[in-house]
Design an enzyme around this catalytic site. Sequence first.
Site, PDB file in Angstrom:
ATOM      1  N   GLU A 156       0.785  -1.241   0.000  1.00 27.28           N
ATOM      2  CA  GLU A 156       0.000   0.000   0.000  1.00 27.28           C
ATOM      3  C   GLU A 156       0.820   1.296   0.000  1.00 27.28           C
ATOM      4  O   GLU A 156       0.604   2.193   0.815  1.00 27.28           O
ATOM      5  CB  GLU A 156      -1.004  -0.024   1.164  1.00 27.28           C
ATOM      6  CG  GLU A 156      -1.989  -1.172   0.988  1.00 27.28           C
ATOM      7  CD  GLU A 156      -3.194  -1.170   1.934  1.00 27.28           C
ATOM      8  OE1 GLU A 156      -3.265  -0.320   2.832  1.00 27.28           O
ATOM      9  OE2 GLU A 156      -4.062  -2.041   1.755  1.00 27.28           O
ATOM     10  N   GLU A 160      -4.823  -8.989  -0.570  1.00 23.53           N
ATOM     11  CA  GLU A 160      -5.252  -8.715   0.815  1.00 23.53           C
ATOM     12  C   GLU A 160      -6.710  -8.290   0.853  1.00 23.53           C
ATOM     13  O   GLU A 160      -7.130  -7.400   0.114  1.00 23.53           O
ATOM     14  CB  GLU A 160      -4.400  -7.624   1.472  1.00 23.53           C
ATOM     15  CG  GLU A 160      -4.707  -7.470   2.959  1.00 23.53           C
ATOM     16  CD  GLU A 160      -4.038  -6.250   3.607  1.00 23.53           C
ATOM     17  OE1 GLU A 160      -2.819  -6.061   3.420  1.00 23.53           O
ATOM     18  OE2 GLU A 160      -4.752  -5.497   4.291  1.00 23.53           O
TER      19      GLU A 160
END
Length: 542
Positions: free
Chosen positions: A275, A384
Amino acid sequence: MKFFFLLVAVVVATAAAIILVGPLQHVAGKPSAASNKCALRTAETPDKLVCVCNATYCDNLVFDWPRNPGEGYLIQSSKSGLRFEVSPLESPEFDWCGRVDGQLLVQPGREYQSILGFGGAFTDAAGLHVTSMPKPLRQNVLESYYGEHGSQYNFARVPISGIDFSMRPYSYDDLPKGAKDYNLTHWSLAPEDLDYKIPLIKEALELVRTYNSSLKLFGSSWSPPAWMKENDSLIRGRLINSTQVYDSYAQYLIRFYNAYKSYGIDFWGGTLQNEARTAETYPQYAFNSLELGKEQAVEFLANYFGPALVANGYTKDKFKLMVGDDNLGAINDQVPYIMSHKEVHPYVAGLAFHWYNHYFMPYDKLTECVEQIKDHIEFVLMSEACKEPGKEKPVDLGSWDRGEEYASDIIEDLVRQSAGWVEWNMALDEQGGPNWASNWVDAAIIVNKDRTEFYKQPMYYALAHFSRFFRPGSIRVDATLDCAPGDKQVAAVAVHKKDTGHAVVNILNKSDQAKKLLVKVEDRSKVVRVQAKSIGTLVLKL
Ligand SMILES: *[C@@H]1O[C@H](CO)[C@@H](O)[C@H](O)[C@H]1NC(C)=O
Ligand SMILES: *[C@@H]1O[C@H](CO)[C@@H](O)[C@H](O)[C@H]1NC(C)=O
Ligand SMILES: *[C@@H]1O[C@H](CO)[C@@H](O)[C@H](O)[C@H]1NC(C)=O
Ligand SMILES: *[C@@H]1O[C@H](CO)[C@@H](O)[C@H](O)[C@H]1NC(C)=O
Ligand SMILES: *[C@@H]1O[C@H](CO)[C@@H](O)[C@H](O)[C@H]1NC(C)=O
Ligand SMILES: *[C@@H]1O[C@H](CO)[C@@H](O)[C@H](O)[C@H]1NC(C)=O
């Protein structure tokens, strides 16, 4: 062409109350005879159900793939309390559009991506829970995920050092303020690796070997040591733009893979950075992270990390490096830029992405990104996912809605070329932690406070319907719904398991009513009655 029309003998659930007393009338099928049934327990409200596992009991599914052409089964889980309920397909009956609610046309000849697999993550939080359990309970968690009669997970994501789902913030080379360690003389694995992750990964590796499966592990880093960053913190901030730091961070990551290798754990791949773009754009991001800007990502990958991987034997044929590993939208900003640089192509094998922005972004954002880079990657992987609280409480024990959201998301991703789906924490407590940054979330398995039992949530089964039956190497094939084109309540995806000659179709029914669906695969047809609020897997020997 000849058609067989089979009506699945499944009794429609009319009231949740019936389910709480006992399972639905079960059509005795050989595949489930040896299985342990789910020990259902009602959570907060009667429509919220979990399966309870303790040291001596845990539900599972003993299932033989059908061997005779035309033989098939429907395996269902539902809001009303079915969990992996196996019914043989029987009672041929002619039925056509008009007399069914929909028709699903499965075309094994029209092939898309190959399935890589499904799994979860060995976070510190999950590791703490599972390793503190009594041995038999620990075994039941591992078998639930990695066992032959469990989900048969074949993917696992392993965080590289500390994350929010750790009990403390840390890296593998933490130093007093102002100190530097470019040569990484103070680098070492953390107690969390030695006590939680490595032992559990080894146990999972043992389990998958018992039925000739394998485990694809991939690493992801949240933050380098603070001293490598402009803001001298594990939270957000950029890498210091210097050769020394880039070099050192590349070696830092390589050391992780080499250290695990020294414990007999080989990684299948890794992501460049967790991220990175979201950390740049989301100031509330109050835990381990790195704002690896896209220019820096190219520089680091092309000139430091990529060559370091190759120098250590992690060449693209042996090690699948993924870019992205961020949310829809965030990958759209970063990934096409990174992949427009030819210098990174020798190192990048795939695109990874996270599910989170599906709450408000169209899934076609994924397609948009894939279209721009597809000539330079081998696969796409959802790396994820977990249900984040938002305004709701982090753990909503027994929520079917959350299970349905998993199944729906998996289908949306698979039909957009994702080769698999990897959940987040494999186990959390009833608060949705521990998490040092108080970023609590839900998980497929929730462990009770004294770690004497655990609860398999609907999310567990939703994902297991895929991991168990959409086996690695299966090819996704065309599955088109017609007859009821406006019916947004039903979603489906199919694969062809070529090694054994099976077609597998997963059908998600979001509707409040049971539906009758005609499924046509090549010259075979089945009529299946799908329960209200259910996910059904149709397995058919071709
Ligand atoms: C474990 O679960 C089984 C099945 O639900 C139950 O019969 C048994 O009593 C439980 N054991 C304990 C110690 O709670
Ligand atoms: C780091 O390693 C290099 C190459 O081995 C060496 O020349 C240098 O002196 C080392 N630096 C420190 C601070 O130890
Ligand atoms: C596992 O694979 C080995 C080698 O390919 C084979 O000999 C063995 O029969 C297989 N075992 C099972 C249970 O499939
Ligand atoms: C790290 O950097 C970001 C901005 O890049 C900043 O918002 C954040 O507060 C910093 N963290 C610390 C602890 O200084
Ligand atoms: C890093 O620094 C070099 C030279 O010092 C500069 O050319 C380059 O643009 C910088 N890169 C980034 C991503 O800031
Ligand atoms: C989904 O469930 C509803 C409610 O029971 C039912 O009417 C519908 O036919 C089911 N859909 C499918 C495709 O079976």
